[in-house]
Design a protein around this motif. Structure first.
Motif, PDB file in Angstrom:
ATOM      1  N   VAL A  11       0.843  -1.204   0.000  1.00  0.00           N
ATOM      2  CA  VAL A  11       0.000   0.000   0.000  1.00  0.00           C
ATOM      3  C   VAL A  11       0.877   1.252   0.000  1.00  0.00           C
ATOM      4  CG1 VAL A  11      -1.617   1.352   1.391  1.00  0.00           C
ATOM      5  CG2 VAL A  11      -1.999  -1.097   1.042  1.00  0.00           C
ATOM      6  N   ALA A  12       1.935   1.243   0.789  1.00  0.00           N
ATOM      7  CA  ALA A  12       2.845   2.395   0.817  1.00  0.00           C
ATOM      8  C   ALA A  12       3.488   2.613  -0.546  1.00  0.00           C
ATOM      9  CB  ALA A  12       3.913   2.194   1.891  1.00  0.00           C
ATOM     10  N   ALA A  14       2.153   1.796  -3.396  1.00  0.00           N
ATOM     11  CA  ALA A  14       1.106   2.333  -4.267  1.00  0.00           C
ATOM     12  C   ALA A  14       0.904   3.819  -4.009  1.00  0.00           C
ATOM     13  CB  ALA A  14      -0.193   1.567  -4.039  1.00  0.00           C
ATOM     14  N   ALA A  15       0.856   4.205  -2.727  1.00  0.00           N
ATOM     15  CA  ALA A  15       0.685   5.612  -2.395  1.00  0.00           C
ATOM     16  C   ALA A  15       1.835   6.442  -2.958  1.00  0.00           C
ATOM     17  CB  ALA A  15       0.589   5.790  -0.880  1.00  0.00           C
ATOM     18  N   LYS A  16       3.059   5.948  -2.828  1.00  0.00           N
ATOM     19  CA  LYS A  16       4.228   6.672  -3.361  1.00  0.00           C
ATOM     20  C   LYS A  16       4.102   6.865  -4.866  1.00  0.00           C
ATOM     21  CE  LYS A  16       8.060   4.558  -4.282  1.00  0.00           C
ATOM     22  NZ  LYS A  16       9.358   3.836  -4.248  1.00  0.00           N
ATOM     23  N   LEU A  17       3.699   5.809  -5.570  1.00  0.00           N
ATOM     24  CA  LEU A  17       3.592   5.876  -7.029  1.00  0.00           C
ATOM     25  C   LEU A  17       2.535   6.881  -7.481  1.00  0.00           C
ATOM     26  CD1 LEU A  17       3.883   2.069  -7.865  1.00  0.00           C
ATOM     27  CD2 LEU A  17       5.564   3.848  -8.430  1.00  0.00           C
ATOM     28  N   LEU A  38       6.131   5.187   4.322  1.00  0.00           N
ATOM     29  CA  LEU A  38       6.063   6.449   3.585  1.00  0.00           C
ATOM     30  C   LEU A  38       7.017   7.486   4.171  1.00  0.00           C
ATOM     31  CD1 LEU A  38       2.239   6.671   2.891  1.00  0.00           C
ATOM     32  CD2 LEU A  38       4.036   6.612   1.164  1.00  0.00           C
ATOM     33  N   ALA A  39       7.149   7.497   5.495  1.00  0.00           N
ATOM     34  CA  ALA A  39       8.116   8.406   6.128  1.00  0.00           C
ATOM     35  C   ALA A  39       9.532   8.089   5.663  1.00  0.00           C
ATOM     36  CB  ALA A  39       8.008   8.309   7.646  1.00  0.00           C
ATOM     37  N   ASP A  40       9.831   6.794   5.533  1.00  0.00           N
ATOM     38  CA  ASP A  40      11.149   6.397   5.009  1.00  0.00           C
ATOM     39  C   ASP A  40      11.338   6.898   3.577  1.00  0.00           C
ATOM     40  OD1 ASP A  40      11.805   5.085   7.351  1.00  0.00           O
ATOM     41  OD2 ASP A  40      11.193   3.102   6.631  1.00  0.00           O
ATOM     42  N   PHE A  41      10.300   6.754   2.762  1.00  0.00           N
ATOM     43  CA  PHE A  41      10.399   7.200   1.367  1.00  0.00           C
ATOM     44  C   PHE A  41      10.707   8.692   1.292  1.00  0.00           C
ATOM     45  CE2 PHE A  41       7.246   3.658  -0.013  1.00  0.00           C
ATOM     46  CZ  PHE A  41       8.297   2.773  -0.171  1.00  0.00           C
ATOM     47  N   GLU A  50       5.520  16.637   1.305  1.00  0.00           N
ATOM     48  CA  GLU A  50       5.564  17.140   2.669  1.00  0.00           C
ATOM     49  C   GLU A  50       4.954  16.068   3.575  1.00  0.00           C
ATOM     50  OE1 GLU A  50       6.773  19.952   3.965  1.00  0.00           O
ATOM     51  OE2 GLU A  50       7.495  20.683   2.036  1.00  0.00           O
ATOM     52  N   TYR A  51       5.756  15.545   4.496  1.00  0.00           N
ATOM     53  CA  TYR A  51       5.254  14.569   5.466  1.00  0.00           C
ATOM     54  C   TYR A  51       5.057  15.325   6.767  1.00  0.00           C
ATOM     55  CZ  TYR A  51       4.636  10.164   7.932  1.00  0.00           C
ATOM     56  OH  TYR A  51       4.107   9.138   8.654  1.00  0.00           O
TER      57      TYR A  51
END
Length: 386
Positions: A11-12, A14-17, A38-41, A50-51
């Motif tokens: 899922v992470a 997919a969200a990144k893509l 996602l934080a790692d990405f 922006e995280y």
């Protein structure tokens, strides 16, 4: 590229893509692995976003709402009590027509406290104005994120969406999953072009006070947009199938329904168990089938009625509880309404709440009850503890 991957990490990916410009979420079991990845990405420079760290789920979705209103593609994720804490903003997001996509790792609601799976959290917000997609396996729930963004951002839709999947059962399970390349997703999902946005140089207002002369029309327009979302989801699912070979144009999916006498209706990972049970029942001469609901909101009444035509009994497997209602679950009444005017009997069976195991023998037992006309009940109660 096919990879063996934990569901949350898929899922992470997919969200990144999907290239969100703002990510804000608060960790909660069993969703936490998504936002950690996602934080790692973001920290590693793999995702230009922006995280924004916050102190609660209410703040997380508030950040997402403001960011979306300012014109950004936005992503969040949550589960269970976290979703309930967001509830005020969940309704505001839909009412302000912001196309935010949020992953829901389905988990039971307290009290009593439970970290295990059922679908009470997302089902409880079925009337909030978000479309709701449910995945059966890691591949499906991964792909649904791409489809969700594509549908939500259509200018005749502009509504948010939940992508729901069973906590732990899918979020923490490792399965083979085909992760598209960035170039492939960029070809499928273009950059977000907001219909309007907050801009000091061209000021507008969103989410304003509405008098009785206007409020009902706002709700009507949201309902109409949610109906259009069904067509947008179907179109995006078809396009995705043409590009990647996995067609999600249907809001439902049938299994061995051609000559079925009794049909199960279900959402999520339970469908895999049901399919195995059906195969065994078929070997014993029992003509059973399954209609999986992939899109719960907007509810696919016409498609479901067509899929169920010809059966005599329908057993709706409810991983939720509509407390105080006649049918006990929230899905059953919608299924019953879809087949109104036919001779089909529809029964609900509340099952698997709080993560209780659902076995093939349970599916067969429910089929036997449906054949006898016994339903609208809790199945598998431990009466010795009552």
């Amino acid at each position: 590229m096919l990879q063996i991957m934990e569901g949350s990490h898929a899922v992470a990916e997919a969200a990144k893509l999907c290239r969100p410009e703002v990510v804000s979420a608060y960790p909660i079991t069993p969703q936490t692995h998504i936002v950690e990845r996602l934080a790692d990405f973001v920290a590693d420079g793999e995702l230009d976003a922006e995280y924004i760290c916050v102190e609660s789920e209410l703040s997380a979705l508030s950040v997402c709402l403001g960011s979306s209103a300012a014109g950004s593609r936005v992503y969040s994720a949550t589960s269970s009590q976290g979703l309930m804490l967001m509830a005020e903003v969940v309704f505001n997001v839909a009412g302000m027509r912001q196309p935010i996509i949020m992953s829901i790792a389905n988990r039971a609601l307290g009290a009593p406290l439970s970290i295990w799976n059922d679908q009470q959290d997302s089902i409880s917000l079925r009337d909030a104005g978000w479309f709701q997609l449910y995945g059966e396996d890691v591949q499906e729930m991964t792909d649904q994120h791409f489809i969700a963004y594509k549908a939500a951002e259509q200018h005749d839709v502009l509504l948010p969406g939940f992508v729901c999947f069973d906590g732990f059962i899918l979020s923490h399970t490792y399965e083979p999953v085909d992760i598209p390349t960035q170039e492939e997703i960029d070809a499928f999902l273009p950059p977000y072009v907001p219909y309007n946005k907050l801009d000091a140089k061209a000021p507008i207002s969103m989410g304003m006070y509405a008098t009785p002369d206007y409020y009902m029309e706002f709700r009507y327009e949201t309902d109409q947009a949610l109906q259009r979302a069904g067509d947008a989801i179907s179109a995006a699912g078809k396009e995705f199938g043409e590009m990647f070979g996995r067609d999600y144009s249907g809001h439902t999916e049938s299994y061995r329904m051609d000559d079925a006498d009794v049909a199960f209706v279900a959402l999520g990972s339970i469908c895999g168990t049901v399919k195995d049970a059906i195969d065994e029942m078929r070997a014993d001469g029992i003509k059973a089938g399954l209609v999986k609901i992939r899109t719960f909101r907007p509810f696919p009444s016409k498609e479901l009625a067509k899929a169920l035509a010809g059966v005599s009994k329908v057993a709706v497997l409810e991983k939720n509880i509509s407390l105080g209602s006649t049918m006990k679950g929230a899905v059953g009444p919608e299924v019953k309404d879809a087949v109104t005017g036919t001779a089909i009997d529809v029964y609900s069976y509340v099952i698997g709440l709080g993560g209780r195991d659902i076995r093939k023998k349970d599916i067969r037992g429910i089929a036997n009850l449906a054949e006898k006309g016994v339903g609208n009940m809790f199945y598998g109660l431990r009466t010795e503890v009552l």
